[in-house]
Scaffold this motif. Structure first.
Motif, PDB file in Angstrom:
ATOM      1  N   LEU A 136       4.936  -2.975  -2.417  1.00  0.00           N
ATOM      2  CA  LEU A 136       3.918  -3.658  -3.206  1.00  0.00           C
ATOM      3  C   LEU A 136       2.609  -2.873  -3.132  1.00  0.00           C
ATOM      4  CD1 LEU A 136       4.491  -7.293  -1.843  1.00  0.00           C
ATOM      5  CD2 LEU A 136       5.807  -6.061  -3.573  1.00  0.00           C
ATOM      6  N   SER A 137       1.739  -3.134  -4.059  1.00  0.00           N
ATOM      7  CA  SER A 137       0.417  -2.515  -4.073  1.00  0.00           C
ATOM      8  C   SER A 137      -0.337  -2.857  -2.787  1.00  0.00           C
ATOM      9  CB  SER A 137      -0.372  -3.021  -5.277  1.00  0.00           C
ATOM     10  OG  SER A 137      -1.727  -2.633  -5.207  1.00  0.00           O
ATOM     11  N   ALA A 165       1.668  -1.031  -9.549  1.00  0.00           N
ATOM     12  CA  ALA A 165       2.110  -0.107  -8.498  1.00  0.00           C
ATOM     13  C   ALA A 165       3.175  -0.809  -7.665  1.00  0.00           C
ATOM     14  CB  ALA A 165       0.931   0.301  -7.632  1.00  0.00           C
ATOM     15  N   ALA A 166       4.382  -0.333  -7.730  1.00  0.00           N
ATOM     16  CA  ALA A 166       5.491  -1.021  -7.066  1.00  0.00           C
ATOM     17  C   ALA A 166       6.652  -0.062  -6.860  1.00  0.00           C
ATOM     18  CB  ALA A 166       5.950  -2.223  -7.888  1.00  0.00           C
ATOM     19  N   TYR A 196      13.452   1.487  -9.133  1.00  0.00           N
ATOM     20  CA  TYR A 196      12.317   1.625 -10.056  1.00  0.00           C
ATOM     21  C   TYR A 196      11.114   2.032  -9.217  1.00  0.00           C
ATOM     22  CZ  TYR A 196      11.287  -3.064  -8.285  1.00  0.00           C
ATOM     23  OH  TYR A 196      11.056  -4.139  -7.470  1.00  0.00           O
ATOM     24  N   ASP A 197      10.079   2.570  -9.868  1.00  0.00           N
ATOM     25  CA  ASP A 197       8.877   2.952  -9.128  1.00  0.00           C
ATOM     26  C   ASP A 197       7.583   2.517  -9.816  1.00  0.00           C
ATOM     27  OD1 ASP A 197       8.796   4.742 -11.216  1.00  0.00           O
ATOM     28  OD2 ASP A 197       9.135   6.522  -9.973  1.00  0.00           O
ATOM     29  N   GLY A 203       0.805  -1.211   0.000  1.00  0.00           N
ATOM     30  CA  GLY A 203       0.000   0.000   0.000  1.00  0.00           C
ATOM     31  C   GLY A 203       0.837   1.259   0.000  1.00  0.00           C
ATOM     32  N   GLY A 204       0.209   2.347  -0.434  1.00  0.00           N
ATOM     33  CA  GLY A 204       0.850   3.660  -0.344  1.00  0.00           C
ATOM     34  C   GLY A 204       1.959   3.908  -1.329  1.00  0.00           C
TER      35      GLY A 204
END
Length: 408
Positions: free
Chosen positions: A300-301, A282-283, A272-273, A249-250
């Motif tokens: 992680l998502s 989303a990572a 990496y983003d 999250g976040g």
């Protein structure tokens, strides 16, 4: 920063963590199951270390043309007969027994009849029959297993059986798992409208343990600006006794996605983003250099299904590499699709579902709900079908490569 593919992200981690592990230790074999060897194991002696019998029977001092032999003694496993055995004499022995030095032949019990202390041989008997020689499996000093070997029950058994009392293994990575979001509450706490229970805390502590990573510390952060500093300090303190940071999250681009701020405050260098895959794009990937150590950071998502994929595709190989494994990817099985995946694939897609077998053939049934936030399907997911970027939908009856998870 430009998004990277799954393969590129894995390569980044391989390059970043090359020759980096978290130390080694010697442990007793009874604590070695599932651990990874850090040094080669060799046989302390030849195996078997003595000539032995493969079954119940008689050890003979063979005499050409003689059918009758006088039995001098009977011995069981672990016992020896150390007196002389002359031609025409025999010793009865059980399976696995050491042959007396003078004996050169073994006869099965079923090939004999016995009267008192005399046996009569039946059928063809040749000098040298049935003896298991010294070193049939290996000589003293033979390399049994190389560094990087995953220690199964069979490997541990062989190491112990060939004289190894301690095994050198890589230390087990200590993980800090951070869940984020003020919408999450723990079971037992009051849940208001707009909140959900923190299932990710249980999903990922359980996954880590099921894959053998038992040293897990969980903490939760709220994404609130006013608590950001104290929550960052809590994570930083936990990292002093940890080897990897995994968060859920976040990590997206929302107003309350604060994990990147926490990573930056902790001194993480970003690798990496974002990852070009569905679900799980989303990572975050980065490293913290602390006290001479390199600590991987994997964001992680917050969506369970998306995070589940990123965990298996990215985080799990990193964990395995840290503990010294040389093969870190999941195995792949070609399966027949049941129902198919009728979607276009602008990026690599990893479809959750269940592998089953019928008449020895593997089949893959995708989960009914395939959104990044789906939760119920994870209860029976044991495979991820790989649908590569730019390929057409994978229809019912077609073949797809499926990553095998641990739980098949």
């Amino acid at each position: 920063m430009t998004p990277v593919s799954v393969e590129k992200a894995k390569q980044i981690w391989q390059d970043t963590l090359q020759n980096i592990t978290i130390g080694t230790e010697y442990i007793r074999p009874d604590a070695a199951s599932g651990r990874i060897l850090s040094k080669n194991i060799h046989a302390a002696y030849a195996y078997p270390p003595y000539r032995k019998s493969p079954f119940d029977g008689y050890a003979l001092r063979y005499a050409d043309g003689t059918a009758k032999y006088r039995v001098l003694a009977t011995i069981g496993a672990g016992e020896t007969y150390d007196n002389a055995v002359a031609p025409g004499e025999a010793v009865r022995l059980m399976t696995g027994c050491a042959l007396p030095d003078d004996c050169d032949t073994i006869v099965m019990q079923e090939q004999t009849t016995r009267d008192g202390d005399v046996i009569v041989l039946h059928g063809t008997v040749r000098k040298g029959d049935y003896i298991i020689p010294v070193g049939e499996e290996c000589d003293k000093g033979t390399r049994l297993f190389t560094a990087g070997t995953h220690l199964t029950g069979g490997a541990i058994s062989a190491a112990v059986g060939m004289g190894n009392e301690e095994l050198s293994v890589y230390k087990m990575p200590r993980a800090v798992l951070v869940t984020s979001g003020q919408e999450l509450v723990m079971p037992g706490a009051k849940r208001s409208k707009g909140q959900i229970y923190n299932s990710n805390a249980y999903l990922f502590t359980s996954l880590l343990r099921e894959y053998g990573f038992t040293q897990v510390t969980h903490m939760h952060v709220t994404d609130k600006a006013e608590t950001l500093r104290t929550e960052t300090e809590r994570i930083g303190a936990a990292l002093k006794n940890a080897d990897i940071l995994i968060s859920t999250g976040g990590v997206s681009v929302g107003l309350f996605d604060t994990m990147p701020q926490i990573y930056e405050a902790l001194g993480a260098r970003k690798l990496y983003d974002r990852i070009t895959m569905r679900p799980g794009s989303a990572a975050f990937g980065g490293v913290i250099e602390q006290d001479g150590r390199t600590i991987p950071v994997l964001g992680l998502s917050g969506n369970p299904a998306a995070a589940f994929n990123a965990f298996h595709l990215i985080a799990l190989p990193v964990l395995r590499r840290l503990q010294g494994e040389t093969v870190t990817d999941l195995p792949v099985l070609a399966c027949t699709m049941v129902g198919g995946v009728n979607k276009d694939n602008p990026v690599d897609r990893f479809v959750q579902g269940m592998i089953s077998f019928s008449d020895g053939r593997p089949f893959f049934t995708p989960n009914t709900v395939a959104t990044s936030s789906s939760l119920l399907g994870l209860a029976h997911t044991n495979g991820l079908a790989i649908i590569q970027k730019g390929t057409p939908p994978c229809r019912d009856g077609e073949t797809a490569d499926v990553l095998l998870l641990k739980f098949i």
